[in-house]
Design an enzyme around this catalytic site. Structure first.
Site, short mmCIF file in Angstrom:
data_model
loop_
_atom_site.label_atom_id
_atom_site.label_comp_id
_atom_site.label_asym_id
_atom_site.label_seq_id
_atom_site.Cartn_x
_atom_site.Cartn_y
_atom_site.Cartn_z
N GLN A 205 107.03 68.60 10.10
CA GLN A 205 107.59 69.87 9.67
C GLN A 205 109.12 69.89 9.69
O GLN A 205 109.74 70.86 9.24
CB GLN A 205 107.05 71.01 10.53
CG GLN A 205 105.55 71.18 10.43
CD GLN A 205 105.09 71.41 9.00
OE1 GLN A 205 105.64 72.23 8.28
NE2 GLN A 205 104.10 70.65 8.56
N ASN A 206 109.74 68.84 10.22
CA ASN A 206 111.20 68.79 10.25
C ASN A 206 111.68 68.49 8.83
O ASN A 206 111.21 67.56 8.19
CB ASN A 206 111.68 67.71 11.22
CG ASN A 206 113.17 67.79 11.47
OD1 ASN A 206 113.97 67.67 10.55
ND2 ASN A 206 113.54 68.00 12.72
N GLY A 207 112.62 69.27 8.35
CA GLY A 207 113.10 69.14 6.97
C GLY A 207 114.22 68.14 6.76
O GLY A 207 114.75 68.05 5.65
#
Length: 169
Positions: free
Chosen positions: A44-46
């Site tokens: 989920q880290n962009g």
């Protein structure tokens, strides 16, 4: 029961070379990154989407990790963290205790083309700016965290991350 010594987390080695123009500093790798032994490994880290957009390589996030590192180095981007080690349960910056700072000044001295240091998130900015208080000759840029815990729309984060572009050319 887990002792505080068991909760001590350590940063990865820096990903840089003599061509690095922009150094992006996070705070300290989260649990998913530590487990995978990869920067920004949480799905989920962009980060990889953001940096891919900045360097006009939107497919970057889908590449194998080593290929991603090669591409960011080729784009003259380096990665590291402002904290060398700290005690922390979980992955949130708010849980960091007893941080030991990374030697940012020594690393920067080895990067002759460095133009900017960008802080990925508020904790990195606060600690990094304190560590680099006497630094000159490079721009210091505060970026919104790429972490999913920092809930902002991707487009809003990207509009701030595009500030890296002029330092790369």
């Amino acid at each position: 029961m887990t002792s505080s010594a068991d909760a001590r987390r350590r940063a990865f080695a820096p990903v840089v070379d003599e061509r690095t123009r922009v150094l992006i500093l996070g705070s300290l790798p989260g649990d998913a990154s530590l487990k995978a032994a990869q920067y920004y490994a949480h799905p989920q880290n962009g980060f990889w989407r953001l940096i891919g957009a900045v360097i006009a390589q939107p497919e970057l996030a889908a590449q194998p990790y080593e290929a991603r590192l090669e591409r960011v180095r080729a784009a003259r981007i380096g990665l590291w963290d402002v904290i060398a080690s700290a005690e922390r349960q979980g992955s949130l910056d708010a849980a960091i205790r007893n941080p030991e700072g990374a030697d940012l000044t020594a690393l920067m001295a080895r990067l002759p083309d460095l133009r900017a240091v960008a802080f990925n998130g508020g904790t990195a900015a606060r600690l990094g700016r304190r560590a680099l208080a006497g630094a000159s000759g490079v721009a210091l840029l505060d970026l919104p965290s790429s972490s999913a815990a920092h809930a902002r729309p991707f487009a809003e984060k990207l509009s701030r991350w595009t500030a890296l572009g002029p330092y790369l050319g």
